[in-house]
Design a protein around this motif. Structure first.
Motif, PDB file in Angstrom:
ATOM      1  N   THR A   1      35.075  50.231  44.764  1.00 28.79           N
ATOM      2  CA  THR A   1      34.881  49.912  43.347  1.00 28.79           C
ATOM      3  C   THR A   1      36.022  50.471  42.509  1.00 28.79           C
ATOM      4  O   THR A   1      36.564  49.786  41.634  1.00 28.79           O
ATOM      5  CB  THR A   1      33.531  50.455  42.849  1.00 28.79           C
ATOM      6  OG1 THR A   1      32.489  49.862  43.635  1.00 28.79           O
ATOM      7  CG2 THR A   1      33.306  50.121  41.390  1.00 28.79           C
TER       8      THR A   1
ATOM      9  N   VAL B   1      39.600  48.549  42.865  1.00 29.61           N
ATOM     10  CA  VAL B   1      39.827  47.249  42.225  1.00 29.61           C
ATOM     11  C   VAL B   1      40.775  47.348  41.039  1.00 29.61           C
ATOM     12  O   VAL B   1      41.738  46.588  40.937  1.00 29.61           O
ATOM     13  CB  VAL B   1      38.486  46.588  41.808  1.00 29.61           C
ATOM     14  CG1 VAL B   1      38.715  45.385  40.911  1.00 29.61           C
ATOM     15  CG2 VAL B   1      37.687  46.193  43.039  1.00 29.61           C
TER      16      VAL B   1
ATOM     17  N   GLU C   1      44.318  45.421  40.716  1.00 32.49           N
ATOM     18  CA  GLU C   1      44.566  44.479  39.620  1.00 32.49           C
ATOM     19  C   GLU C   1      45.783  44.902  38.799  1.00 32.49           C
ATOM     20  O   GLU C   1      46.612  44.063  38.437  1.00 32.49           O
ATOM     21  CB  GLU C   1      43.322  44.354  38.734  1.00 32.49           C
ATOM     22  CG  GLU C   1      42.169  43.669  39.432  1.00 32.49           C
ATOM     23  CD  GLU C   1      40.870  43.689  38.646  1.00 32.49           C
ATOM     24  OE1 GLU C   1      40.014  42.834  38.951  1.00 32.49           O
ATOM     25  OE2 GLU C   1      40.703  44.540  37.743  1.00 32.49           O
TER      26      GLU C   1
ATOM     27  N   THR D   1      38.614  43.661  49.199  1.00 32.81           N
ATOM     28  CA  THR D   1      37.756  44.573  48.449  1.00 32.81           C
ATOM     29  C   THR D   1      36.735  43.805  47.623  1.00 32.81           C
ATOM     30  O   THR D   1      35.552  44.171  47.585  1.00 32.81           O
ATOM     31  CB  THR D   1      38.611  45.498  47.564  1.00 32.81           C
ATOM     32  OG1 THR D   1      39.473  46.261  48.426  1.00 32.81           O
ATOM     33  CG2 THR D   1      37.752  46.440  46.749  1.00 32.81           C
ATOM     34  N   TYR D   2      37.152  42.738  46.966  1.00 32.52           N
ATOM     35  CA  TYR D   2      36.193  41.889  46.249  1.00 32.52           C
ATOM     36  C   TYR D   2      35.096  41.422  47.205  1.00 32.52           C
ATOM     37  O   TYR D   2      33.916  41.423  46.866  1.00 32.52           O
ATOM     38  CB  TYR D   2      36.878  40.658  45.665  1.00 32.52           C
ATOM     39  CG  TYR D   2      37.624  40.848  44.367  1.00 32.52           C
ATOM     40  CD1 TYR D   2      37.224  41.754  43.390  1.00 32.52           C
ATOM     41  CD2 TYR D   2      38.753  40.062  44.094  1.00 32.52           C
ATOM     42  CE1 TYR D   2      37.908  41.885  42.198  1.00 32.52           C
ATOM     43  CE2 TYR D   2      39.444  40.186  42.900  1.00 32.52           C
ATOM     44  CZ  TYR D   2      39.025  41.087  41.953  1.00 32.52           C
ATOM     45  OH  TYR D   2      39.703  41.205  40.765  1.00 32.52           O
ATOM     46  N   ARG D   3      35.493  41.022  48.405  1.00 31.88           N
ATOM     47  CA  ARG D   3      34.515  40.523  49.377  1.00 31.88           C
ATOM     48  C   ARG D   3      33.529  41.621  49.764  1.00 31.88           C
ATOM     49  O   ARG D   3      32.323  41.403  49.784  1.00 31.88           O
ATOM     50  CB  ARG D   3      35.235  39.998  50.621  1.00 31.88           C
ATOM     51  CG  ARG D   3      34.302  39.384  51.606  1.00 31.88           C
ATOM     52  CD  ARG D   3      35.027  38.943  52.892  1.00 31.88           C
ATOM     53  NE  ARG D   3      34.012  38.794  53.897  1.00 31.88           N
ATOM     54  CZ  ARG D   3      33.514  39.785  54.621  1.00 31.88           C
ATOM     55  NH1 ARG D   3      33.970  41.007  54.492  1.00 31.88           N
ATOM     56  NH2 ARG D   3      32.559  39.551  55.495  1.00 31.88           N
TER      57      ARG D   3
ATOM     58  N   ARG E   1      31.723  40.224  45.631  1.00 31.72           N
ATOM     59  CA  ARG E   1      32.326  39.389  44.586  1.00 31.72           C
ATOM     60  C   ARG E   1      33.099  38.251  45.274  1.00 31.72           C
ATOM     61  O   ARG E   1      34.316  38.158  45.226  1.00 31.72           O
ATOM     62  CB  ARG E   1      33.220  40.250  43.694  1.00 31.72           C
ATOM     63  CG  ARG E   1      32.406  41.302  42.929  1.00 31.72           C
ATOM     64  CD  ARG E   1      33.222  42.423  42.341  1.00 31.72           C
ATOM     65  NE  ARG E   1      34.137  41.993  41.292  1.00 31.72           N
ATOM     66  CZ  ARG E   1      34.873  42.828  40.568  1.00 31.72           C
ATOM     67  NH1 ARG E   1      34.780  44.148  40.764  1.00 31.72           N
ATOM     68  NH2 ARG E   1      35.694  42.370  39.648  1.00 31.72           N
TER      69      ARG E   1
ATOM     70  N   GLN F   1      35.633  35.748  43.513  1.00 27.91           N
ATOM     71  CA  GLN F   1      36.906  36.393  43.199  1.00 27.91           C
ATOM     72  C   GLN F   1      37.706  36.649  44.469  1.00 27.91           C
ATOM     73  O   GLN F   1      38.944  36.567  44.456  1.00 27.91           O
ATOM     74  CB  GLN F   1      36.660  37.706  42.447  1.00 27.91           C
ATOM     75  CG  GLN F   1      36.170  37.498  41.036  1.00 27.91           C
ATOM     76  CD  GLN F   1      35.809  38.829  40.399  1.00 27.91           C
ATOM     77  OE1 GLN F   1      34.871  39.493  40.832  1.00 27.91           O
ATOM     78  NE2 GLN F   1      36.560  39.206  39.375  1.00 27.91           N
ATOM     79  N   ALA F   2      37.015  36.943  45.562  1.00 26.36           N
ATOM     80  CA  ALA F   2      37.696  37.134  46.839  1.00 26.36           C
ATOM     81  C   ALA F   2      38.398  35.851  47.257  1.00 26.36           C
ATOM     82  O   ALA F   2      39.576  35.861  47.619  1.00 26.36           O
ATOM     83  CB  ALA F   2      36.702  37.574  47.914  1.00 26.36           C
TER      84      ALA F   2
ATOM     85  N   THR G   1      41.435  35.139  44.959  1.00 26.25           N
ATOM     86  CA  THR G   1      42.548  36.046  45.213  1.00 26.25           C
ATOM     87  C   THR G   1      43.230  35.737  46.538  1.00 26.25           C
ATOM     88  O   THR G   1      44.458  35.692  46.632  1.00 26.25           O
ATOM     89  CB  THR G   1      42.057  37.507  45.195  1.00 26.25           C
ATOM     90  OG1 THR G   1      41.463  37.776  43.931  1.00 26.25           O
ATOM     91  CG2 THR G   1      43.183  38.485  45.461  1.00 26.25           C
TER      92      THR G   1
END
Length: 125
Positions: A16, A19, A23, A46-48, A52, A55-56, A59
């Motif tokens: 968390t 991220v 970004e 990390t999104y995955r 998320r 977003q994964a 990206t």
């Protein structure tokens, strides 16, 4: 610095927190190509992990647009596509990757068939 900080947070299981650093690193212009590739993969992964998935996918697709021959980006995109229930595209990516990168002589023997069916897994003839 932001990319390295993101990576350290990821390794420590602090996804968390990682991220924002990923970004930030991607928003700037200071990353070289290899670090940018790593940041796109790290952020997408990390999104995955955080669930998320949309977003994964976004990206990791960006990563593949910039680095189309990167098998790791393709593999992580396939996982994210699986999570978004885009199973056909996930399998297509993985089959094409296996066909093009495997040193297994048995896979290479059937490479044309694997590549053919990767286009449409529902095809039977």
């Amino acid at each position: 610095v932001a990319y390295r900080t993101a990576w350290v947070h990821d390794v420590l299981g602090l996804e968390t927190e990682a991220v924002a650093y990923y970004e930030r690193s991607l928003a700037g212009t200071g990353l070289g190509a290899e670090d940018r590739r790593g940041a796109l993969l790290g952020l997408g992964s990390t999104y995955r992990v955080l669930g998320r998935y949309g977003q994964a996918v976004e990206t990791l697709r960006l990563g593949i647009e910039e680095f189309p021959d990167d098998g790791a980006l393709q593999t992580f995109l396939a996982m994210a596509l699986f999570n978004t229930e885009e199973h056909h595209e996930a399998m297509r990516l993985l089959l094409r990757l296996v066909a093009s990168t495997s040193d297994d002589p048995h896979v290479q023997k059937y490479r044309p068939a694997i590549e053919h069916y990767a286009k449409d897994l529902h095809e039977t003839m």
